[in-house]
Design a protein around this motif. Structure first.
Motif, PDB file in Angstrom:
ATOM      1  N   ALA A   1       0.838  -1.198   0.000  1.00  0.00           N
ATOM      2  CA  ALA A   1       0.000   0.000   0.000  1.00  0.00           C
ATOM      3  C   ALA A   1       0.874   1.250   0.000  1.00  0.00           C
ATOM      4  CB  ALA A   1      -0.930  -0.007   1.202  1.00  0.00           C
ATOM      5  N   ILE A   2       1.982   1.216   0.754  1.00  0.00           N
ATOM      6  CA  ILE A   2       2.883   2.367   0.783  1.00  0.00           C
ATOM      7  C   ILE A   2       3.476   2.608  -0.613  1.00  0.00           C
ATOM      8  CG2 ILE A   2       5.089   3.215   1.694  1.00  0.00           C
ATOM      9  CD1 ILE A   2       3.011   3.422   3.755  1.00  0.00           C
ATOM     10  N   GLY A   3       3.811   1.480  -1.294  1.00  0.00           N
ATOM     11  CA  GLY A   3       4.363   1.607  -2.640  1.00  0.00           C
ATOM     12  C   GLY A   3       3.395   2.286  -3.584  1.00  0.00           C
ATOM     13  N   VAL A   4       2.121   1.827  -3.556  1.00  0.00           N
ATOM     14  CA  VAL A   4       1.112   2.448  -4.419  1.00  0.00           C
ATOM     15  C   VAL A   4       0.936   3.917  -4.040  1.00  0.00           C
ATOM     16  CG1 VAL A   4      -1.313   2.397  -5.062  1.00  0.00           C
ATOM     17  CG2 VAL A   4      -0.070   0.286  -4.808  1.00  0.00           C
ATOM     18  N   LEU A   5       0.971   4.176  -2.733  1.00  0.00           N
ATOM     19  CA  LEU A   5       0.818   5.559  -2.256  1.00  0.00           C
ATOM     20  C   LEU A   5       1.934   6.434  -2.802  1.00  0.00           C
ATOM     21  CD1 LEU A   5      -0.199   6.366   1.349  1.00  0.00           C
ATOM     22  CD2 LEU A   5       1.603   7.680   0.319  1.00  0.00           C
ATOM     23  N   LEU A   6       3.165   5.905  -2.757  1.00  0.00           N
ATOM     24  CA  LEU A   6       4.304   6.695  -3.241  1.00  0.00           C
ATOM     25  C   LEU A   6       4.185   6.966  -4.735  1.00  0.00           C
ATOM     26  CD1 LEU A   6       7.321   5.113  -1.378  1.00  0.00           C
ATOM     27  CD2 LEU A   6       6.412   7.410  -1.106  1.00  0.00           C
ATOM     28  N   LEU A   7       3.670   5.966  -5.481  1.00  0.00           N
ATOM     29  CA  LEU A   7       3.597   6.130  -6.935  1.00  0.00           C
ATOM     30  C   LEU A   7       2.453   7.047  -7.338  1.00  0.00           C
ATOM     31  CD1 LEU A   7       4.225   2.483  -8.144  1.00  0.00           C
ATOM     32  CD2 LEU A   7       5.677   4.455  -8.546  1.00  0.00           C
ATOM     33  N   LEU A   8       1.312   6.897  -6.699  1.00  0.00           N
ATOM     34  CA  LEU A   8       0.101   7.545  -7.206  1.00  0.00           C
ATOM     35  C   LEU A   8      -0.394   8.699  -6.347  1.00  0.00           C
ATOM     36  CD1 LEU A   8      -2.018   4.473  -8.331  1.00  0.00           C
ATOM     37  CD2 LEU A   8      -0.584   5.954  -9.702  1.00  0.00           C
ATOM     38  N   TYR A   9       0.266   8.938  -5.225  1.00  0.00           N
ATOM     39  CA  TYR A   9      -0.260   9.942  -4.307  1.00  0.00           C
ATOM     40  C   TYR A   9      -0.173  11.331  -4.918  1.00  0.00           C
ATOM     41  CZ  TYR A   9      -1.140  12.366   0.062  1.00  0.00           C
ATOM     42  OH  TYR A   9      -1.679  13.143   1.042  1.00  0.00           O
ATOM     43  N   ARG A  10      -1.200  12.103  -4.696  1.00  0.00           N
ATOM     44  CA  ARG A  10      -1.058  13.526  -4.957  1.00  0.00           C
ATOM     45  C   ARG A  10      -1.768  14.284  -3.863  1.00  0.00           C
ATOM     46  NH1 ARG A  10      -4.182  13.972 -10.675  1.00  0.00           N
ATOM     47  NH2 ARG A  10      -6.214  13.263  -9.995  1.00  0.00           N
ATOM     48  N   VAL A  11      -1.347  15.515  -3.698  1.00  0.00           N
ATOM     49  CA  VAL A  11      -1.845  16.311  -2.581  1.00  0.00           C
ATOM     50  C   VAL A  11      -3.363  16.330  -2.637  1.00  0.00           C
ATOM     51  CG1 VAL A  11      -1.756  18.548  -1.471  1.00  0.00           C
ATOM     52  CG2 VAL A  11       0.207  17.701  -2.753  1.00  0.00           C
ATOM     53  N   PRO A  12      -4.024  15.928  -1.538  1.00  0.00           N
ATOM     54  CA  PRO A  12      -5.473  15.876  -1.562  1.00  0.00           C
ATOM     55  C   PRO A  12      -6.069  17.244  -1.847  1.00  0.00           C
ATOM     56  CG  PRO A  12      -4.601  15.229   0.583  1.00  0.00           C
ATOM     57  CD  PRO A  12      -3.443  15.586  -0.248  1.00  0.00           C
ATOM     58  N   ARG A  13      -6.915  17.245  -2.859  1.00  0.00           N
ATOM     59  CA  ARG A  13      -7.616  18.487  -3.147  1.00  0.00           C
ATOM     60  C   ARG A  13      -9.076  18.259  -2.855  1.00  0.00           C
ATOM     61  NH1 ARG A  13      -5.104  19.759  -8.884  1.00  0.00           N
ATOM     62  NH2 ARG A  13      -4.355  17.659  -8.529  1.00  0.00           N
ATOM     63  N   LYS A  14      -9.755  19.339  -2.626  1.00  0.00           N
ATOM     64  CA  LYS A  14     -11.179  19.194  -2.349  1.00  0.00           C
ATOM     65  C   LYS A  14     -11.884  18.739  -3.615  1.00  0.00           C
ATOM     66  CE  LYS A  14     -14.428  21.496   0.363  1.00  0.00           C
ATOM     67  NZ  LYS A  14     -14.671  21.736   1.675  1.00  0.00           N
ATOM     68  N   LEU A  15     -12.557  17.609  -3.536  1.00  0.00           N
ATOM     69  CA  LEU A  15     -13.294  17.147  -4.701  1.00  0.00           C
ATOM     70  C   LEU A  15     -14.566  17.970  -4.829  1.00  0.00           C
ATOM     71  CD1 LEU A  15     -12.814  13.316  -4.277  1.00  0.00           C
ATOM     72  CD2 LEU A  15     -11.703  14.802  -5.912  1.00  0.00           C
ATOM     73  N   PRO A  16     -15.008  18.206  -6.043  1.00  0.00           N
ATOM     74  CA  PRO A  16     -16.157  19.096  -6.242  1.00  0.00           C
ATOM     75  C   PRO A  16     -17.455  18.481  -5.703  1.00  0.00           C
ATOM     76  CG  PRO A  16     -15.605  18.002  -8.267  1.00  0.00           C
ATOM     77  CD  PRO A  16     -14.547  17.618  -7.292  1.00  0.00           C
ATOM     78  N   THR A  17     -18.395  19.342  -5.415  1.00  0.00           N
ATOM     79  CA  THR A  17     -19.657  18.838  -4.878  1.00  0.00           C
ATOM     80  C   THR A  17     -20.504  18.220  -5.980  1.00  0.00           C
ATOM     81  OG1 THR A  17     -20.376  21.110  -5.067  1.00  0.00           O
ATOM     82  CG2 THR A  17     -19.859  20.308  -2.868  1.00  0.00           C
ATOM     83  N   ALA A  18     -20.489  18.805  -7.156  1.00  0.00           N
ATOM     84  CA  ALA A  18     -21.249  18.244  -8.263  1.00  0.00           C
ATOM     85  C   ALA A  18     -20.281  17.860  -9.361  1.00  0.00           C
ATOM     86  CB  ALA A  18     -22.256  19.254  -8.801  1.00  0.00           C
ATOM     87  N   SER A  19     -20.511  16.731  -9.956  1.00  0.00           N
ATOM     88  CA  SER A  19     -19.594  16.287 -10.994  1.00  0.00           C
ATOM     89  C   SER A  19     -20.390  15.642 -12.107  1.00  0.00           C
ATOM     90  CB  SER A  19     -18.605  15.300 -10.411  1.00  0.00           C
ATOM     91  OG  SER A  19     -17.878  14.707 -11.444  1.00  0.00           O
ATOM     92  N   ASN A  20     -19.884  15.771 -13.321  1.00  0.00           N
ATOM     93  CA  ASN A  20     -20.557  15.121 -14.433  1.00  0.00           C
ATOM     94  C   ASN A  20     -19.679  14.033 -15.024  1.00  0.00           C
ATOM     95  OD1 ASN A  20     -18.642  16.810 -15.364  1.00  0.00           O
ATOM     96  ND2 ASN A  20     -19.976  18.000 -16.714  1.00  0.00           N
ATOM     97  N   GLY A  21     -18.745  13.564 -14.235  1.00  0.00           N
ATOM     98  CA  GLY A  21     -17.834  12.546 -14.723  1.00  0.00           C
ATOM     99  C   GLY A  21     -18.540  11.235 -14.968  1.00  0.00           C
ATOM    100  N   SER A  22     -17.877  10.360 -15.704  1.00  0.00           N
ATOM    101  CA  SER A  22     -18.516   9.109 -16.077  1.00  0.00           C
ATOM    102  C   SER A  22     -18.712   8.212 -14.850  1.00  0.00           C
ATOM    103  CB  SER A  22     -17.661   8.385 -17.106  1.00  0.00           C
ATOM    104  OG  SER A  22     -16.378   8.147 -16.575  1.00  0.00           O
ATOM    105  N   HIS A  23     -17.871   8.404 -13.819  1.00  0.00           N
ATOM    106  CA  HIS A  23     -18.018   7.542 -12.661  1.00  0.00           C
ATOM    107  C   HIS A  23     -19.270   7.888 -11.874  1.00  0.00           C
ATOM    108  CE1 HIS A  23     -16.355  11.101 -10.824  1.00  0.00           C
ATOM    109  NE2 HIS A  23     -16.648  10.636  -9.655  1.00  0.00           N
ATOM    110  N   MET A  24     -19.911   8.999 -12.223  1.00  0.00           N
ATOM    111  CA  MET A  24     -21.152   9.365 -11.554  1.00  0.00           C
ATOM    112  C   MET A  24     -22.359   8.721 -12.226  1.00  0.00           C
ATOM    113  SD  MET A  24     -20.731  11.114  -8.897  1.00  0.00           S
ATOM    114  CE  MET A  24     -19.501  12.048  -8.041  1.00  0.00           C
ATOM    115  N   LEU A  25     -22.126   8.086 -13.379  1.00  0.00           N
ATOM    116  CA  LEU A  25     -23.248   7.492 -14.098  1.00  0.00           C
ATOM    117  C   LEU A  25     -24.013   6.518 -13.222  1.00  0.00           C
ATOM    118  CD1 LEU A  25     -21.928   6.729 -17.660  1.00  0.00           C
ATOM    119  CD2 LEU A  25     -23.971   8.001 -17.052  1.00  0.00           C
TER     120      LEU A  25
END
Lengths: 107, 330
Positions: B161-185
Motif C-alpha cells: 500500500a505504501i508503494g502504491v501511495l508513493l507512486l500515485l499519491y497527490r496532494v489531496p484536493r477538495k473534490l467538487p460537490t457536483a460532478s458530471n464525470g462518467s463515474h457518476m453514471l
C-alpha cells in the motif's frame, strides 16, 4: 425418498435453465438478448438449484443460510444485469431496428 | 460423478490462463482474471481450505478486478502488439519444465504418509485444542504457531500500500460537490443505488462477524479486512469517490494502515515486556495462558484486519483518484 425426488427435480430444472442460458449467450444475435441469456443462468438457474438444496437441507441452520444466499442472488443478479444493460445503452450501443421500429437481427 | 469436478475446474483454469495470454483486449483479460480467481476459489472450497477460498473470492474475483479496471482507465485498453522475443520465451519454457519436474517430487494430494501429516499437522491439531481451546486450527496456526510469518505478511501488505501511495499519491484536493464525470453514471441509476444502499451495511456487518468469529469458524483478520474493503469499494463505485472519502477519509486510511502493523508489533513488544518471547501470547496473562492466547489472537487479528482493510481501500482511493479528470479533481 420424496424429498430426494423433489430436490432432484428442482436441481434438474435449474441445471436445464443454466444450460439454456449458456446456449443463449452463444447463439443469441446481439448484446441485449445475450444479456437476457446470462441473467437466466444467474437468477433462474441458480435459484432453482438453491431451492433443490433447500429441500435437501430440511429444517436446519443450513436452510437459513441457503435462504439468505437465495435472497442475495435474487436481489443482486437482476441488478447486475440491469446495470450492465443500462451501461451499454448509456455508452450508445443501439438496438438494431428497421424503419417500422422492429428489431432487426445483425448478421 | 463428483470426481469430475476437480479436473473440470483445473481445465477451466488452464483455458482462462491461455485465453488471458492470447487476448489483446485488456478489458476482457481483466474479466478472465476474475473468472480465474473464481475457479481457484471453488477448488479451495473442494480442498476444504475455506479460509483461503474466502480471501480468494473477495480479493481475486472482487477487489483486484476493480483495481485492474481502475488501472485500465489510466492506461490503454489494448495490449501493444509485440513480436515474439526468443530469450524470455525460452526462459519461461525452461522455468515451466523445472516447476513441473519439481512438482513430480511432491507427495500426492491427500497422501496420509506425506511428511506434513506425520508430525507437523498432528502437533497443530492436538496443540490447538490443548493450548487455545478454539475450534479453528487455521486461526491458531496463522496467528500463534506462525505468528512471525503472519506479521511478515501484514508488513508486506503495508509495504504494498505504501508503494502504491508513493507512486500515485497527490496532494489531496477538495473534490467538487457536483460532478458530471462518467463515474457518476452509476449514481443516477435508482435500482443500483437503492440496492447497494441496502447491501453495504450488511457487507460491513458480515466483515465484523468474520473478524470476531474467526476463532470459531472460517475467517479472521485477512478475510474480514478484504470484505470490509469490498463493501467500501462497492460504495465508492456507485456513489463516487468523493462520497466514499467522506465516509472514510484518506487520512484515516493512512493512519489505519500504520496502526494495524503497529498493533501487531505492539503485542509482540508487550509480550517481551512481561517476560515472554516476541509474540508469545501465553505470557500476556500468566495466570491463564489460554486467556492470554485468546487476547493475543484477538489483538493481532484486529491489527491484520485494520491494515488489510485500509490497504485495499487505500489502493482503490489512489488508483481511482488518479483516474479523475482535471475538471473533476480541481
Amino acid at each position: 425418498m420424496i424429498v430426494d425426488v423433489i430436490s432432484a427435480v428442482f436441481i434438474a430444472v435449474g441445471s436445464l435453465f443454466c444450460l439454456i442460458g449458456g446456449v443463449g449467450i452463444l447463439r443469441l444475435p446481439d448484446f441485449y438478448t445475450r444479456t437476457h441469456g446470462a441473467s437466466l443462468t444467474d437468477t433462474f438457474g441458480a435459484g432453482m438449484i438453491l431451492l433443490g438444496l433447500m429441500v435437501q437441507a430440511g429444517l436446519s441452520l443450513v436452510l437459513v443460510k441457503l435462504i439468505m444466499i437465495q435472497i442475495f442472488i435474487l436481489l443482486t443478479s437482476p441488478t447486475a444485469t440491469h446495470a450492465l444493460a443500462k451501461a451499454a445503452f448509456a455508452m450508445g450501443l443501439k438496438v438494431e431496428t428497421d424503419k417500422e421500429g422492429r428489431h432487426v437481427l445483425p448478421d | 460423478m463428483s470426481f469430475l469436478i476437480e479436473p473440470a475446474l483445473f481445465l477451466m483454469l488452464v483455458v482462462c490462463a491461455i485465453a488471458v495470454v492470447r487476448m489483446r483486449d485488456l478489458f476482457g483479460a481483466a474479466m478472465l482474471f476474475g473468472l480465474f480467481s473464481l475457479c481457484s476459489c471453488c477448488l479451495y472450497v473442494i480442498m476444504d481450505a475455506v479460509d483461503v477460498a474466502f480471501t480468494e473470492a473477495a480479493v481475486g474475483a472482487g477487489i483486484s478486478t476493480v483495481l485492474i479496471l481502475g488501472t485500465l482507465a489510466l492506461t490503454s485498453k489494448q495490449e501493444r502488439q509485440q513480436r515474439l522475443r526468443l530469450l524470455p520465451f525460452v526462459v519461461a519454457i525452461l522455468t515451466g519444465i523445472a516447476l513441473v519436474y519439481g512438482v513430480s517430487d511432491l507427495p500426492a494430494y491427500g497422501d496420509a504418509r506425506a511428511p506434513i501429516h506425520q508430525h507437523v499437522a498432528p502437533g497443530f491439531i492436538a496443540g490447538t485444542k490443548a493450548y487455545f481451546g478454539i475450534p479453528n486450527i487455521v486461526t491458531a496456526v496463522l496467528g500463534s504457531y506462525r505468528g512471525f510469518d503472519t506479521f511478515g505478511e501484514t508488513t508486506v501488505i503495508f509495504t504494498a500500500a505504501i508503494g502504491v501511495l508513493l507512486l500515485l499519491y497527490r496532494v489531496p484536493r477538495k473534490l467538487p460537490t457536483a460532478s458530471n464525470g462518467s463515474h457518476m453514471l452509476m449514481r443516477d441509476k435508482v435500482v443500483v443505488r437503492v440496492l447497494s444502499k441496502a447491501f453495504v451495511p450488511f457487507v460491513l456487518l458480515y466483515a465484523l462477524y468474520v473478524q470476531f468469529h474467526g476463532d470459531f469458524g472460517p475467517g479472521g483478520g485477512f478475510q474480514a479486512g478484504v470484505i470490509m474493503a469490498a463493501g467500501l469499494i462497492l460504495h465508492g463505485l456507485i456513489y463516487g469517490l468523493r462520497d466514499a472519502q467522506r465516509v472514510v477519509p484518506p487520512r484515516a486510511i493512512e493512519i489505519g494502515l500504520a496502526l494495524g502493523v503497529l498493533l501487531y508489533g505492539g503485542v509482540g513488544v508487550w509480550s517481551i515486556s512481561v517476560g515472554g518471547n516476541f509474540l508469545e501470547y501465553a505470557a500476556l496473562d500468566p495466570a491463564h495462558p489460554a486467556h492470554g492466547q485468546h487476547l493475543g489472537l484477538l489483538l493481532i487479528e484486529g491489527g491484520v484486519g485494520i491494515t488489510v482493510a485500509c490497504a485495499m481501500t487505500g489502493i482503490y482511493y489512489y488508483v481511482a483518484g488518479r483516474g479523475l479528470r482535471p475538471e473533476e479533481s480541481a
